[in-house]
Design a protein around this motif. Sequence first.
Motif, mmCIF file in Angstrom:
data_model
loop_
_atom_site.group_PDB
_atom_site.id
_atom_site.type_symbol
_atom_site.label_atom_id
_atom_site.label_comp_id
_atom_site.label_asym_id
_atom_site.label_seq_id
_atom_site.Cartn_x
_atom_site.Cartn_y
_atom_site.Cartn_z
ATOM 1 N N ILE A 1 46.465 64.369 23.199
ATOM 2 C CA ILE A 1 45.440 63.603 22.485
ATOM 3 C C ILE A 1 45.130 62.357 23.297
ATOM 4 O O ILE A 1 46.040 61.592 23.660
ATOM 5 N N THR A 2 43.873 62.154 23.599
ATOM 6 C CA THR A 2 43.460 60.962 24.338
ATOM 7 C C THR A 2 43.160 59.848 23.351
ATOM 8 O O THR A 2 42.258 59.965 22.512
ATOM 9 N N VAL A 3 43.917 58.776 23.442
ATOM 10 C CA VAL A 3 43.739 57.631 22.546
ATOM 11 C C VAL A 3 44.316 56.395 23.223
ATOM 12 O O VAL A 3 45.421 56.426 23.767
ATOM 13 N N ASP A 4 43.568 55.327 23.222
ATOM 14 C CA ASP A 4 43.986 54.094 23.896
ATOM 15 C C ASP A 4 44.662 53.132 22.929
ATOM 16 O O ASP A 4 44.459 53.176 21.714
ATOM 17 N N GLY A 5 45.464 52.245 23.510
ATOM 18 C CA GLY A 5 45.963 51.081 22.795
ATOM 19 C C GLY A 5 47.085 51.304 21.815
ATOM 20 O O GLY A 5 47.296 50.475 20.917
ATOM 21 N N LEU A 6 47.848 52.375 21.941
ATOM 22 C CA LEU A 6 48.956 52.607 21.022
ATOM 23 C C LEU A 6 50.199 51.837 21.444
ATOM 24 O O LEU A 6 50.452 51.635 22.634
ATOM 25 N N VAL A 7 50.974 51.429 20.469
ATOM 26 C CA VAL A 7 52.309 50.866 20.707
ATOM 27 C C VAL A 7 53.284 51.583 19.787
ATOM 28 O O VAL A 7 52.888 52.182 18.780
ATOM 29 N N LEU A 8 54.548 51.514 20.125
ATOM 30 C CA LEU A 8 55.554 52.247 19.364
ATOM 31 C C LEU A 8 55.663 51.733 17.933
ATOM 32 O O LEU A 8 55.742 52.502 16.984
ATOM 33 N N GLY A 9 55.673 50.420 17.755
ATOM 34 C CA GLY A 9 55.703 49.826 16.424
ATOM 35 C C GLY A 9 56.950 50.181 15.651
ATOM 36 O O GLY A 9 58.043 50.352 16.210
ATOM 37 N N ASP A 10 56.789 50.341 14.324
ATOM 38 C CA ASP A 10 57.895 50.773 13.476
ATOM 39 C C ASP A 10 58.049 52.287 13.574
ATOM 40 O O ASP A 10 57.071 53.031 13.468
ATOM 41 N N VAL A 11 59.277 52.734 13.754
ATOM 42 C CA VAL A 11 59.556 54.163 13.800
ATOM 43 C C VAL A 11 60.333 54.532 12.551
ATOM 44 O O VAL A 11 61.446 54.042 12.331
ATOM 45 N N THR A 12 59.725 55.396 11.722
ATOM 46 C CA THR A 12 60.392 55.805 10.492
ATOM 47 C C THR A 12 60.463 57.319 10.411
ATOM 48 O O THR A 12 59.573 58.034 10.876
ATOM 49 N N LEU A 13 61.524 57.787 9.784
ATOM 50 C CA LEU A 13 61.817 59.205 9.664
ATOM 51 C C LEU A 13 61.858 59.557 8.197
ATOM 52 O O LEU A 13 62.436 58.819 7.394
ATOM 53 N N GLY A 14 61.253 60.677 7.821
ATOM 54 C CA GLY A 14 61.347 61.093 6.431
ATOM 55 C C GLY A 14 60.017 61.537 5.878
ATOM 56 O O GLY A 14 58.975 61.478 6.541
ATOM 57 N N GLY A 15 60.049 61.998 4.634
ATOM 58 C CA GLY A 15 58.869 62.571 4.011
ATOM 59 C C GLY A 15 58.939 64.089 3.964
ATOM 60 O O GLY A 15 57.963 64.756 3.629
ATOM 61 N N PHE A 16 60.091 64.652 4.309
ATOM 62 C CA PHE A 16 60.302 66.100 4.246
ATOM 63 C C PHE A 16 61.726 66.364 3.778
ATOM 64 O O PHE A 16 62.599 65.480 3.830
#
Length: 668
Positions: free
Chosen positions: A610-625
Amino acid sequence: MKRNIVIILFAISWITGLWAKDGLSNGVLDICSEFPEVSSAFSGYEITPKGAWCWFADPRALHYENQSGTTRSTYIGYIDVHGNIKATQYDYLTNQVSEVLIRSYFQPDDHDNPTFLVLPDERIMIFYSRHTDEPCFYYRVSRKAGDITTLGEEKKLMTKNNTTYPSPFILSSDPDHIYLCWRGIKWHPTIARILIPDRNGDTNFDWGPYQMVQSTGTRPYAKYMSNGKDKIYMTYTTGHPDNEQPNYVYFNYVDINDMKLKDIQGKELSIIQNAPHRVNKKFDYISAHPAAVVDHSSFRNWVWELALDAHENPVIAMVRISPDKTKHDYYYVKWTGNEWRKTYLAYAGKHFHQTSDTERCYSGGMSIDKRFPEQIYCSVPVKGDHGTVYEIVKYLVDVNGKVKQEAVTYHSPKNNVRPYCIQHANNRSLGMVWMYGDYYDWIVSSARPLGYSTAIHGISPLPVAPVELDKGLVKHKSFDCRNSSIGVQKRMMVISAAKEWELIKGSSANTFTVSLSLCISPESYSGNILKLGDITYSLDATTQKPVVIVGTSIYKSTNVLGRSDMWKQQKRATDGKWYAPEKLKTFNLSITYADGELRTFLNGLLDQTITVDGLVLGDVTLGGFNGQVAEYFIYNRRLSQNEIKSLSARVDMTSDALRKDELVSKKP
C-alpha cells in the motif's frame, strides 16, 4: 493412381520410422562413465521450498529488462500443495528477492500455475485458472511498472467454456491487444483477443474466443510460441497419450494479419472465426497436409516445448512413449525449410514420479533454450551416488544432427524434473529453473494427499539478504516457559475481542516492522488484530480476508486467510467445486513500513503493498479478536522478507490451537 502412390509412400515412411533410430531405446545413463569429470553433487539452488507447475501454461517464468534501464527483473510462478499461487521476483537493480502471494485458497492442482505478460506500459499481468472445470480466467495486474510486489486486485475474464493453460502474447503488429491461447472450447486449442487492461486493470474480449482445431482425439495438448510480430505458432497432439495410440504431432500457426490458421509453408488451413481446422490420423490427411504433420509414428507422442531459431524455423521438443507406456524417448524436431527433421536425444526412462498406477506418460521433462534453440535441457534417469535419480542433462544438436551431452545436475538425492528455460533470459540473468523433490500426483486428494511435494530450484543462486534479528529491535516478547526438566514449553497468551493490549506507546518511528505469531479462534474467525498508529489490521468475518485501514482508506486483500487443505479429504477430481477453506491454525503476520510503502506479510509471503506517506508507528495495540498470541517483535527498521521468513519459521503453522494448560494470561 497418383493419390494411391502417395499414400503407399507415406505408409512406407511411417513403418520405417518405427524401427530406425526413431525407435525406442533402453539405456539409463551412468554418471561415472558418461560424465567422468563430475565428482561432487549439484541439484541447483533453492528458490522456494514449496512449488510446482505443469508444462502447458507458459511463460511460467519470464525475464524483462527495458531499454531505459529502470527495470531488470525475473519472475517465476508456481503453486504449492496448499493451493497458494505464488511468484518470486528477482530485481537485479536493487538485488532484492520477493516472494508474492498471488492467490491463496485455490484448487491445489499443478496445472494452475500462473503465467506472465509484460504490458506496453510495462505493468506485469499474471493469468491463472482452474484445471478445466471453471469458465473463467483470473488475473492480476501490477500497479507499478515491472513490479509484481504491487499487484492490484484479482479480476476475472468470464468465458462460455471451461478453461486451463493460459498462454498470453502481445505482438508488435497489434500492440493494442493481447492474444490469449488456451485449452477451452470442447477441450481443444482456443484463441481470443482481449484489450490491454486500463489503469484499473479492467479488460475484456473483443474477438473470440474461437476453437482453432478439431481433432478426432478428445483432448489435444498444445504448446505455443510467437515471433513477437504477427504470428503465433502452435504444436499439438491428436489427444492425450494415455488415450491415443498413435498420438500424432501437428504444427500450425495463427497469422494475425488475416486471422487465418496456416501450415509452416503458409498454406491456408482455415479462417479461424468461421470454423476449426479438422485434423485426424488418416493417410488422407497426411497426404493433403504433409507440412502440418510433424510426427505420425505409432507411439504415444507428447509435446514439451516449441521455440524458433534465428530464421523463424520452428524447433519442437517432444517425447515418444511406447505402447505399454514403460519407455520414453526424447526427440528434437526442426523444420529445415522442406521437412520436419527428427533427432534422437536420450532415453527418458518411464514416468518419473513415485506413483506407479497413474500418469505413466509423465516424462521427466524437456525445455529448449530460447536464445540457443539447438540446446535442449532434459530430465533423464541417471545412476549416481543415490541410485537412479532424474537429473538435468543439456543436449547440443549441431547442424549435422550430431548430439553432445553435458551434465547439469548430478548425484542428486531426489529427482530434478520439468526444467524450464526462462523466456527472454540473457547471460546476466537466471537462465533455467526446475522442480526438485518428491511427486505423487498433479492434484491433492484423499487418494494422494501429498500431491506435488516439490521445491523450485534454479541453475544459479539468488541473493540471500542477511538475517540480523537483533538489529533495530525495540521490543520482543515470547510466552514460552523455560523448565529445567522439560526445556522450553511452548505457550501462548490468551486474547479476547473485548480487550486490547498496549504493546508500545507513542513511538515516532517512521520506519518500522511489527511481527506477530498468533492463532485466531476458528469459532470466531474475525476481528481487529493489530493497530499501529493510524493503521488497523483486521480479518473480515464474511470473506475471511484481511483488511487494512489507514485513516479513512480501506485496502482489502485478495487472499483468504486459509488454505485448500480440505481437498486432501476429497476424491481425486476436477469437478469445479470449491471446498471450504481450512482456517489457519497458527500463523505469522508481519507489517513493515518505509519510504511510503506499507507492506503486509502472511507466513513470510508478501500479501499487500500500500502506497501511503507520512506514517509513524505511534501506539501499538493488540486485541479485538478471540485467540492466542505466541510471540511478537517490534523494530524501528523495515525487515527484509528473508528476515520475516526467519520469524515465520519459528511458528508451527500445522499445529492445532494450543491446549488450555499451554495458555497463559500475562500482560504483553
